[in-house]
Design a protein around this motif. Structure first.
Motif, PDB file in Angstrom:
ATOM      1  N   GLY A 116       0.805  -1.218   0.000  1.00 22.84           N
ATOM      2  CA  GLY A 116       0.000   0.000   0.000  1.00 22.84           C
ATOM      3  C   GLY A 116       0.838   1.268   0.000  1.00 22.84           C
ATOM      4  N   VAL A 117       2.132   1.130   0.299  1.00 17.46           N
ATOM      5  CA  VAL A 117       3.030   2.288   0.249  1.00 17.46           C
ATOM      6  C   VAL A 117       3.370   2.579  -1.207  1.00 17.46           C
ATOM      7  N   ASP A 118       3.348   3.835  -1.591  1.00 12.10           N
ATOM      8  CA  ASP A 118       3.602   4.224  -2.976  1.00 12.10           C
ATOM      9  C   ASP A 118       4.925   3.644  -3.479  1.00 12.10           C
ATOM     10  N   GLY A 119       4.883   3.056  -4.657  1.00  9.16           N
ATOM     11  CA  GLY A 119       6.077   2.426  -5.223  1.00  9.16           C
ATOM     12  C   GLY A 119       7.231   3.391  -5.432  1.00  9.16           C
ATOM     13  N   GLY A 120       6.924   4.666  -5.556  1.00  3.58           N
ATOM     14  CA  GLY A 120       7.976   5.654  -5.742  1.00  3.58           C
ATOM     15  C   GLY A 120       8.882   5.783  -4.527  1.00  3.58           C
ATOM     16  N   GLN A 121       8.392   5.352  -3.352  1.00  2.49           N
ATOM     17  CA  GLN A 121       9.204   5.408  -2.146  1.00  2.49           C
ATOM     18  C   GLN A 121      10.419   4.486  -2.259  1.00  2.49           C
ATOM     19  N   MET A 122      10.206   3.322  -2.812  1.00  2.22           N
ATOM     20  CA  MET A 122      11.321   2.393  -3.000  1.00  2.22           C
ATOM     21  C   MET A 122      12.318   2.944  -4.015  1.00  2.22           C
ATOM     22  N   GLU A 123      11.801   3.484  -5.100  1.00  2.45           N
ATOM     23  CA  GLU A 123      12.682   4.061  -6.118  1.00  2.45           C
ATOM     24  C   GLU A 123      13.479   5.235  -5.558  1.00  2.45           C
ATOM     25  N   ALA A 124      12.828   6.045  -4.715  1.00  2.80           N
ATOM     26  CA  ALA A 124      13.519   7.185  -4.121  1.00  2.80           C
ATOM     27  C   ALA A 124      14.644   6.721  -3.202  1.00  2.80           C
ATOM     28  N   GLY A 125      14.354   5.688  -2.415  1.00  2.00           N
ATOM     29  CA  GLY A 125      15.374   5.160  -1.511  1.00  2.00           C
ATOM     30  C   GLY A 125      16.558   4.577  -2.258  1.00  2.00           C
ATOM     31  N   SER A 127      17.509   5.400  -5.225  1.00  2.00           N
ATOM     32  CA  SER A 127      18.237   6.474  -5.902  1.00  2.00           C
ATOM     33  C   SER A 127      19.174   7.214  -4.946  1.00  2.00           C
ATOM     34  N   LEU A 128      18.886   7.124  -3.641  1.00  2.00           N
ATOM     35  CA  LEU A 128      19.750   7.747  -2.633  1.00  2.00           C
ATOM     36  C   LEU A 128      20.921   6.848  -2.243  1.00  2.00           C
ATOM     37  N   GLY A 129      20.983   5.683  -2.872  1.00  3.03           N
ATOM     38  CA  GLY A 129      22.093   4.777  -2.604  1.00  3.03           C
ATOM     39  C   GLY A 129      21.809   3.727  -1.549  1.00  3.03           C
TER      40      GLY A 129
END
Length: 223
Positions: A116-125, A127-129
């Motif tokens: 239920g957490v937005d998939g963009g959260q994983m991508e953002a994490g 991308s931060l390494g």
């Protein structure tokens, strides 16, 4: 009415069976939900894994456990699995059985919360390494907890009520304690209504307590 209550519950200290049985019920419920939470976390991660074998294991686990009645699972664990291995502690078997059962339901609760957490959260994490696990632990799971808490609380309250079948393997829980009073006095309505009232107080009380906790979490999020 008072005289009947005295003869049934007070005379010969029969009422002492109730707090003892209640303690066993709460012990089973709390230990089982702890086991179920661990299993739920593990198998929820299996379910969202990219590896087919892990998803398959998780699917088999949840399908089998959720598809078999709790009473049947309890008796299979006690009479078929653990007794032949020499494990005759009925309370320990009940804790493991209810824990395994709770784990299957917690798996779906946790999986739904994570997804239920937005998939963009994983991508953002990423991308931060951060690694997949670091992103899951530091970003995804904290957000998922707020989503799953109400359903998880409902599972725990349901688990408390389901422990009443522990008497099938001779565990003297709250239900069995009241049954023993009923059998000793040939009075059904006082011990059974007392049992129902205690279960009701437990479920309503825990619902209110967790409701207050959820409101405080919501206020802290808004703050």
């Amino acid at each position: 009415m008072f005289e009947s209550f005295y003869r049934t519950m007070i005379a010969q200290g029969r009422w002492l069976l109730i707090p003892k049985g209640l303690g066993t019920t709460l012990l089973i419920a709390f230990c089982a939900v702890a086991i179920g939470s661990v299993l739920g976390c593990v198998f929820a991660l299996f379910k969202i894994s990219s590896k087919k074998i892990l998803r398959g294991i998780a699917n088999v686990y949840t399908t089998v456990i959720r598809g078999i009645p709790m009473a049947t699972q309890l008796m299979i664990c006690y009479f078929v699995i653990f007794s032949p291995l020499g494990m005759s502690n009925a309370v320990a078997v009940a804790i493991l059985s209810f824990g395994i059962n709770s784990g299957a339901y917690c798996t779906e609760i946790f999986r739904a919360g994570i997804q239920g957490v937005d998939g963009g959260q994983m991508e953002a994490g990423r991308s931060l390494g951060l690694t997949w696990w670091q992103t899951m632990r530091k970003i995804i799971l904290p957000q998922a907890v707020r989503t799953i808490l109400p359903t998880f609380v409902s599972e725990f309250i349901t688990l408390i009520k389901e422990t009443s079948v522990a008497s099938f393997i001779a565990v003297v829980d709250l239900q069995k304690a009241c049954d023993n009073i009923r059998n000793a006095t040939y009075n059904a309505w006082i011990p059974l209504l007392s049992c129902a009232a205690i279960y009701l107080l437990l479920t309503v009380g825990l619902t209110r307590i967790f409701g207050v906790f959820e409101k405080r979490m919501a206020r802290s999020d808004r703050g």
